[in-house]
Design a protein around this motif. Structure first.
Motif, mmCIF file in Angstrom:
data_model
loop_
_atom_site.group_PDB
_atom_site.id
_atom_site.type_symbol
_atom_site.label_atom_id
_atom_site.label_comp_id
_atom_site.label_asym_id
_atom_site.label_seq_id
_atom_site.Cartn_x
_atom_site.Cartn_y
_atom_site.Cartn_z
ATOM 1 N N ASP A 152 0.826 -1.212 0.000
ATOM 2 C CA ASP A 152 0.000 0.000 0.000
ATOM 3 C C ASP A 152 0.858 1.259 0.000
ATOM 4 O O ASP A 152 0.600 2.214 -0.746
ATOM 5 N N ASP A 153 1.877 1.272 0.843
ATOM 6 C CA ASP A 153 2.780 2.430 0.880
ATOM 7 C C ASP A 153 3.498 2.598 -0.444
ATOM 8 O O ASP A 153 3.645 3.721 -0.950
ATOM 9 N N SER A 159 2.385 6.646 -6.948
ATOM 10 C CA SER A 159 1.373 7.549 -7.507
ATOM 11 C C SER A 159 1.746 9.000 -7.263
ATOM 12 O O SER A 159 1.627 9.851 -8.149
ATOM 13 N N GLU A 160 2.209 9.282 -6.043
ATOM 14 C CA GLU A 160 2.616 10.652 -5.729
ATOM 15 C C GLU A 160 3.819 11.082 -6.563
ATOM 16 O O GLU A 160 3.901 12.240 -7.000
ATOM 17 N N LEU A 161 4.750 10.158 -6.785
ATOM 18 C CA LEU A 161 5.925 10.482 -7.591
ATOM 19 C C LEU A 161 5.540 10.739 -9.038
ATOM 20 O O LEU A 161 6.023 11.687 -9.675
ATOM 21 N N VAL A 237 3.400 -2.448 -11.685
ATOM 22 C CA VAL A 237 3.044 -2.999 -10.380
ATOM 23 C C VAL A 237 1.852 -2.298 -9.750
ATOM 24 O O VAL A 237 1.547 -2.535 -8.595
ATOM 25 N N SER A 238 1.159 -1.453 -10.515
ATOM 26 C CA SER A 238 0.078 -0.674 -9.914
ATOM 27 C C SER A 238 -0.935 -1.574 -9.232
ATOM 28 O O SER A 238 -1.362 -1.330 -8.120
ATOM 29 N N ARG A 287 -7.647 9.870 -1.189
ATOM 30 C CA ARG A 287 -6.553 10.223 -0.301
ATOM 31 C C ARG A 287 -5.179 10.019 -0.928
ATOM 32 O O ARG A 287 -4.186 10.532 -0.459
ATOM 33 N N VAL A 288 -5.081 9.228 -2.006
ATOM 34 C CA VAL A 288 -3.768 8.849 -2.524
ATOM 35 C C VAL A 288 -3.030 10.030 -3.129
ATOM 36 O O VAL A 288 -1.903 10.313 -2.786
#
Length: 295
Positions: A152-153, A159-161, A237-238, A287-288
């Motif tokens: 999850d992390d 995604s943030e990157l 790997v999503s 939230r992601v």
């Protein structure tokens, strides 16, 4: 369908060749570990002694026979926490457990050291390093984290990157009016469209990965280009509906087409906006990544 699209869709259905260049593995002899305490040995539960059965192989360890497969197995065990820093990794134990030669073990440990997962020192042996020392941008480590307890992390961080990297890359790429690149990107969109119509998620994902990798590579920023492999690994790997890019859909296809059109028009702002829309999270996991800001 174009010849390129037909070729790529056909190739996607065949097995990966997994060809990788040889590594520089003989820099120095490996440190010998102290005599192991047999009563406090590492837990090898879950390790696959038949290394040929290891399923997922990232680009860094693919196609190198037993050596590559052992890297994959040990890397997964380290990242999952099955192998910790509480005691040395003893080559003899590893070789016996996986039925491989000492040379294969040493080569594999050198690769893991290059990734920051282990360190070897005289009179100390080979030990697992803390997470802060790992090369978290290494495609193998990205994969191992994404399919381990930290999944999850890892997916959130990826995604943030991507949210940071790709909209900028799209804007910059619009300033490089290379017709050959635009045609290649258009070809990828065509392939994705055919794959979507046929329900071929594998071909769709491969064309998607090439699209995003190529876009970053033509942005004209070498530091961004260095990160293209990370984006490719993130797409592979999503494993879930995190962004509009993570599963085949008409909406995702339309946003890719919008990016190509914006690049053709030299409109950096439109290319960036289309990429942001493509990377916008789904409502159920908002939230992601934050929604795009209005300017």
């Amino acid at each position: 369908m174009s010849t390129l699209a037909h070729t790529m869709m056909t190739a996607a259905r065949s097995a990966d060749s997994g060809v990788a260049g040889p590594g520089e593995l003989d820099r120095y002899p490996y440190a010998e570990a102290p005599a192991p305490d047999r009563g406090a040995g590492p837990s090898w539960e879950g390790a696959d002694p038949e290394l040929g059965r290891v399923g997922r192989r990232a680009a860094g360890s693919r196609g190198r026979g037993l050596h590559g497969q052992l890297v994959q197995q040990l890397g997964q065990m380290i990242v999952s926490g099955d192998l910790g820093a509480d005691r040395p990794l003893v080559p003899e134990e590893i070789g016996q457990r996986f039925e491989v030669s000492r040379t294969v073990v040493r080569e594999s440990l050198r690769v893991l050291e290059a990734k920051g997962l282990v360190s070897a020192r005289p009179n100390v042996g080979t030990r697992v390093r803390p997470v802060s020392d790992w090369n978290l941008l290494d495609p193998d480590i990205i994969e191992w984290r994404a399919f381990g307890p930290q999944r999850d992390d890892q997916r959130r961080e990826l995604s943030e990157l991507r949210w940071t990297i790709e909209p900028l890359a799209a804007r910059l790429a619009a300033g490089h009016g290379r017709e050959d690149v635009q045609q290649r990107l258009a070809d990828m969109v065509e392939i994705m469209g055919h794959a979507l119509g046929q329900g071929d998620a594998l071909t769709f994902s491969r064309a998607d990965s090439e699209f995003h990798t190529l876009l970053i590579q033509v942005a004209g920023n070498r530091m961004l280009e260095h990160l293209s492999g990370i984006v490719s690994a993130a797409l592979q790997v999503s494993g879930g509906p995190v962004t509009g890019c993570d599963r085949p859909s008409k909406s995702a296809l339309a946003q890719h087409a919008r990016i190509v059109d914006a690049l053709g028009a030299g409109d950096g702002a439109a290319a960036e906006a289309a990429m942001r829309q493509l990377l916008t999270v789904h409502p159920e996991i908002e939230r992601v990544v934050p929604a795009p800001r209005e300017h």
